[in-house]
Write a protein that holds these residues in place. Structure first.
Motif, PDB file in Angstrom:
ATOM      1  N   MET A  42      33.450  60.029 -15.403  1.00 27.74           N
ATOM      2  CA  MET A  42      33.230  61.184 -14.027  1.00 27.74           C
ATOM      3  C   MET A  42      32.819  60.161 -12.761  1.00 27.74           C
ATOM      4  N   GLN A  43      33.746  60.425 -11.864  1.00 26.64           N
ATOM      5  CA  GLN A  43      33.603  59.735 -10.517  1.00 26.64           C
ATOM      6  C   GLN A  43      32.694  60.620  -9.884  1.00 26.64           C
ATOM      7  N   VAL A  44      31.797  60.281  -9.130  1.00 23.25           N
ATOM      8  CA  VAL A  44      30.895  60.792  -8.066  1.00 23.25           C
ATOM      9  C   VAL A  44      30.865  60.309  -6.876  1.00 23.25           C
ATOM     10  N   VAL A  45      31.327  61.329  -5.942  1.00 20.67           N
ATOM     11  CA  VAL A  45      31.639  60.639  -4.615  1.00 20.67           C
ATOM     12  C   VAL A  45      30.907  61.454  -3.639  1.00 20.67           C
ATOM     13  N   SER A  46      30.145  61.003  -2.709  1.00 22.62           N
ATOM     14  CA  SER A  46      29.264  61.328  -1.629  1.00 22.62           C
ATOM     15  C   SER A  46      30.180  61.370  -0.475  1.00 22.62           C
ATOM     16  N   ILE A  47      30.203  62.571   0.379  1.00 28.36           N
ATOM     17  CA  ILE A  47      30.914  62.449   1.612  1.00 28.36           C
ATOM     18  C   ILE A  47      29.671  62.560   2.702  1.00 28.36           C
ATOM     19  N   SER A  48      29.785  61.682   3.426  1.00 28.14           N
ATOM     20  CA  SER A  48      28.585  61.414   4.429  1.00 28.14           C
ATOM     21  C   SER A  48      29.079  61.120   5.769  1.00 28.14           C
ATOM     22  N   SER A  49      28.102  61.397   6.724  1.00 25.84           N
ATOM     23  CA  SER A  49      28.280  61.098   8.048  1.00 25.84           C
ATOM     24  C   SER A  49      26.933  61.068   8.571  1.00 25.84           C
ATOM     25  N   LEU A  50      26.276  60.194   9.527  1.00 22.48           N
ATOM     26  CA  LEU A  50      25.089  60.377   9.869  1.00 22.48           C
ATOM     27  C   LEU A  50      25.037  60.953  11.430  1.00 22.48           C
ATOM     28  N   LYS A  51      26.335  61.442  11.771  1.00 24.69           N
ATOM     29  CA  LYS A  51      26.534  62.207  12.926  1.00 24.69           C
ATOM     30  C   LYS A  51      27.014  63.596  12.580  1.00 24.69           C
ATOM     31  N   GLY A  52      26.329  64.554  13.104  1.00 20.46           N
ATOM     32  CA  GLY A  52      26.777  66.026  12.892  1.00 20.46           C
ATOM     33  C   GLY A  52      28.148  66.323  13.558  1.00 20.46           C
ATOM     34  N   GLY A  53      28.958  67.318  12.791  1.00 22.21           N
ATOM     35  CA  GLY A  53      29.914  67.847  13.929  1.00 22.21           C
ATOM     36  C   GLY A  53      31.220  67.178  13.744  1.00 22.21           C
ATOM     37  N   VAL A  54      31.346  66.278  12.731  1.00 21.78           N
ATOM     38  CA  VAL A  54      32.528  65.444  12.618  1.00 21.78           C
ATOM     39  C   VAL A  54      33.543  66.333  11.442  1.00 21.78           C
ATOM     40  N   GLY A  55      33.008  67.247  10.942  1.00 22.84           N
ATOM     41  CA  GLY A  55      33.965  67.728  10.112  1.00 22.84           C
ATOM     42  C   GLY A  55      33.823  67.293   8.548  1.00 22.84           C
ATOM     43  N   LYS A  56      32.755  66.943   7.951  1.00 23.49           N
ATOM     44  CA  LYS A  56      32.127  66.354   6.864  1.00 23.49           C
ATOM     45  C   LYS A  56      32.487  67.382   5.862  1.00 23.49           C
ATOM     46  N   CYS A  74      27.004  65.971   1.832  1.00 22.93           N
ATOM     47  CA  CYS A  74      25.539  65.419   2.187  1.00 22.93           C
ATOM     48  C   CYS A  74      25.165  66.069   3.401  1.00 22.93           C
ATOM     49  N   PRO A  75      23.795  66.163   4.119  1.00 24.79           N
ATOM     50  CA  PRO A  75      23.491  66.420   5.048  1.00 24.79           C
ATOM     51  C   PRO A  75      23.671  65.485   6.285  1.00 24.79           C
ATOM     52  N   PRO A  76      24.071  65.805   7.408  1.00 14.76           N
ATOM     53  CA  PRO A  76      24.400  64.642   8.569  1.00 14.76           C
ATOM     54  C   PRO A  76      23.015  63.912   8.825  1.00 14.76           C
ATOM     55  N   SER A  77      22.246  63.216   7.962  1.00 16.80           N
ATOM     56  CA  SER A  77      21.189  62.350   8.279  1.00 16.80           C
ATOM     57  C   SER A  77      21.245  61.219   7.046  1.00 16.80           C
ATOM     58  N   LEU A  78      20.436  60.225   7.275  1.00 18.45           N
ATOM     59  CA  LEU A  78      19.747  59.223   6.432  1.00 18.45           C
ATOM     60  C   LEU A  78      18.430  59.466   5.685  1.00 18.45           C
ATOM     61  N   ASN A  79      18.104  60.783   5.396  1.00 19.85           N
ATOM     62  CA  ASN A  79      16.779  61.144   4.817  1.00 19.85           C
ATOM     63  C   ASN A  79      17.018  61.266   3.642  1.00 19.85           C
ATOM     64  N   GLY A  80      16.016  62.049   2.736  1.00 20.06           N
ATOM     65  CA  GLY A  80      16.101  61.994   1.443  1.00 20.06           C
ATOM     66  C   GLY A  80      17.128  62.348   0.650  1.00 20.06           C
ATOM     67  N   LEU A  81      17.949  63.654   1.190  1.00 19.77           N
ATOM     68  CA  LEU A  81      18.818  63.931   0.438  1.00 19.77           C
ATOM     69  C   LEU A  81      20.094  63.295   0.359  1.00 19.77           C
ATOM     70  N   THR A  82      20.653  62.709   1.550  1.00 19.34           N
ATOM     71  CA  THR A  82      21.483  61.607   1.635  1.00 19.34           C
ATOM     72  C   THR A  82      21.435  60.496   0.678  1.00 19.34           C
ATOM     73  N   ARG A  83      20.019  59.939   0.728  1.00 22.59           N
ATOM     74  CA  ARG A  83      19.836  58.786  -0.234  1.00 22.59           C
ATOM     75  C   ARG A  83      19.724  59.321  -1.725  1.00 22.59           C
ATOM     76  N   MET A  84      19.444  60.608  -1.903  1.00 23.65           N
ATOM     77  CA  MET A  84      19.482  60.930  -3.072  1.00 23.65           C
ATOM     78  C   MET A  84      20.839  61.030  -3.670  1.00 23.65           C
ATOM     79  N   SER A 143      35.876  59.262  18.390  1.00 16.25           N
ATOM     80  CA  SER A 143      35.371  59.283  19.357  1.00 16.25           C
ATOM     81  C   SER A 143      34.046  58.036  19.429  1.00 16.25           C
ATOM     82  N   LEU A 144      33.690  57.858  20.785  1.00 14.63           N
ATOM     83  CA  LEU A 144      32.788  56.849  20.803  1.00 14.63           C
ATOM     84  C   LEU A 144      31.652  56.711  20.074  1.00 14.63           C
ATOM     85  N   PHE A 145      30.943  58.193  20.106  1.00 19.57           N
ATOM     86  CA  PHE A 145      29.761  58.250  19.328  1.00 19.57           C
ATOM     87  C   PHE A 145      29.711  58.266  17.972  1.00 19.57           C
ATOM     88  N   SER A 146      31.110  58.965  17.476  1.00 18.44           N
ATOM     89  CA  SER A 146      31.357  59.038  15.849  1.00 18.44           C
ATOM     90  C   SER A 146      31.477  57.748  15.335  1.00 18.44           C
TER      91      SER A 146
END
Length: 279
Positions: free
Chosen positions: A1-15, A138-148, A163-166
Motif C-alpha cells: 500500500m502506497q501512502v502519499v501525503s499531498i502537502s504545501s506550506l503555503k495555502g491557496g496553491v490548489g493542494k 494535509c493542511p497548509p502548515s508544518l504543524n502536527g497534522l502534516t507531520r503526523m 509564483s515567487l512566494f509559492s
C-alpha cells in the motif's frame, strides 16, 4: 500500500484540487484508493461528494487511535456510482473511500506533538487493508497534522504555483522534509513537486517554471497542471474531473492520469487490485 501525503506550506496553491484530481485518476484506473482528509476545513470530503452519515471523522479516530476502526468508518465517495455506470479504463468494482474530515482534527494541528502523537495516523492505518493507494490531504502548515501525515507516508508530493512566494515556500518545505526525515522518518521519500494552476501564456509563470526547473531539477514533475477555467464548477458540483463533460475536462483528466503514473507505480497497483477481485 502506497501512502502519499499531498502537502504545501503555503495555502491557496490548489493542494486539495491536486488531491481530488489524483483521486479521480485512481478511480478511473481501477486502483482501490482511500483519501484521508486531514485538513480541518474538510474541503476534500465535500469535493468527493461524501454524504453525511454515521461515520466517525478522522479527528476522533486519531484521538482513539489504538481502538479506531477506519475500515468501518470510511465513507464511499459519491463519485463511485457515476464511475461504475460510465466508460472506464478498468473493469470490476470501483473503490474510492474517504476518511471524513472535520474541524475536530484541529486539536492536533499544533507544533508540540510528541513522538507518540505523531504515530497516531500510522497506528490507525496499520489495521487497514484492501487499498493499493492512500492519498492524504494535509493542511497548509508544518504543524502536527502534516507531520503526523508524513510519519505515516511513504512519499510526500509537494504542490506549488509558478509564483515567487509559492516557489519560495516549496523550497522551505523541501528543507523541512529533509529535517523531518533525519529525525523521525528515515524512509520517507519526496515524490516530487507538481506545478499547479499554470497559465502557459503568462510570461511570469514561464519564468517561474524555469526557476523551478533550476531549483528542483528532476523533482519537478511532468506534466504541469494547467489552470482550468471550470475547475471551481466541477468541484462545486462534487464531480470527478474524469466524469465532467467537455474537452477541457478531458485534457485535465489526462494530465492527472499522467501525474498519477509519475508518482506511483499505478500499473502494478491496478494489476494487483484486479487479481484480488472475485471472478
Amino acid at each position: 500500500m502506497q501512502v502519499v501525503s499531498i502537502s504545501s506550506l503555503k495555502g491557496g496553491v490548489g493542494k486539495t484540487s491536486v488531491t481530488l484530481g489524483l483521486a479521480s485518476a485512481a478511480l478511473a484506473a481501477g486502483i482501490p484508493t482511500l483519501v484521508i482528509d486531514l485538513d480541518p476545513h474538510a474541503d476534500a470530503t465535500t469535493g468527493l461528494g461524501v454524504k453525511p452519515s454515521h461515520q466517525t471523522d478522522i479527528g476522533r479516530l486519531l484521538k482513539n487511535a489504538r481502538k479506531a476502526d477506519l475500515a468501518q468508518n470510511a465513507a464511499p465517495s459519491g463519485w463511485v456510482g457515476a464511475a461504475e455506470s460510465g466508460p472506464s479504463t478498468s473493469s470490476g468494482r470501483k473503490v474510492l473511500d474517504v476518511a471524513v474530515g472535520s474541524a475536530y482534527s484541529g486539536i492536533y494541528d499544533r507544533p508540540d506533538l510528541s513522538r507518540r502523537d505523531l504515530r497516531r495516523l500510522s497506528t490507525v492505518l496499520s489495521r487497514v487493508n484492501g487499498y493499493s493507494l492512500v492519498l492524504i490531504d494535509c493542511p497548509p502548515s508544518l504543524n502536527g497534522l502534516t507531520r503526523m501525515a508524513w510519519t505515516a507516508s511513504n512519499r510526500v508530493l509537494l504542490v506549488a504555483e509558478p509564483s515567487l512566494f509559492s516557489v519560495a515556500g516549496t523550497e522551505r518545505t523541501m528543507r523541512a522534509i529533509d529535517l523531518f526525515r533525519e529525525e523521525f522518518a528515515p524512509d520517507l521519500k519526496t515524490a516530487g513537486v507538481v506545478a499547479n494552476r499554470v497559465r502557459p501564456s503568462s510570461n511570469e509563470h514561464n519564468y517561474r517554471l524555469g526557476e523551478m526547473k533550476t531549483m528542483f531539477g528532476d523533482l519537478l514533475l511532468s506534466p504541469t497542471i494547467v489552470e482550468q477555467a471550470n475547475w471551481q464548477q466541477i468541484q462545486g458540483a462534487a464531480h470527478s474531473v474524469h466524469q465532467w463533460p467537455g474537452e477541457s475536462a478531458r485534457q485535465a483528466a489526462s494530465l492527472f492520469d499522467d501525474l498519477l503514473k509519475n508518482i506511483t507505480d499505478s500499473g502494478r497497483m491496478r494489476s494487483r487490485a484486479l487479481r484480488r477481485q472475485p471472478s
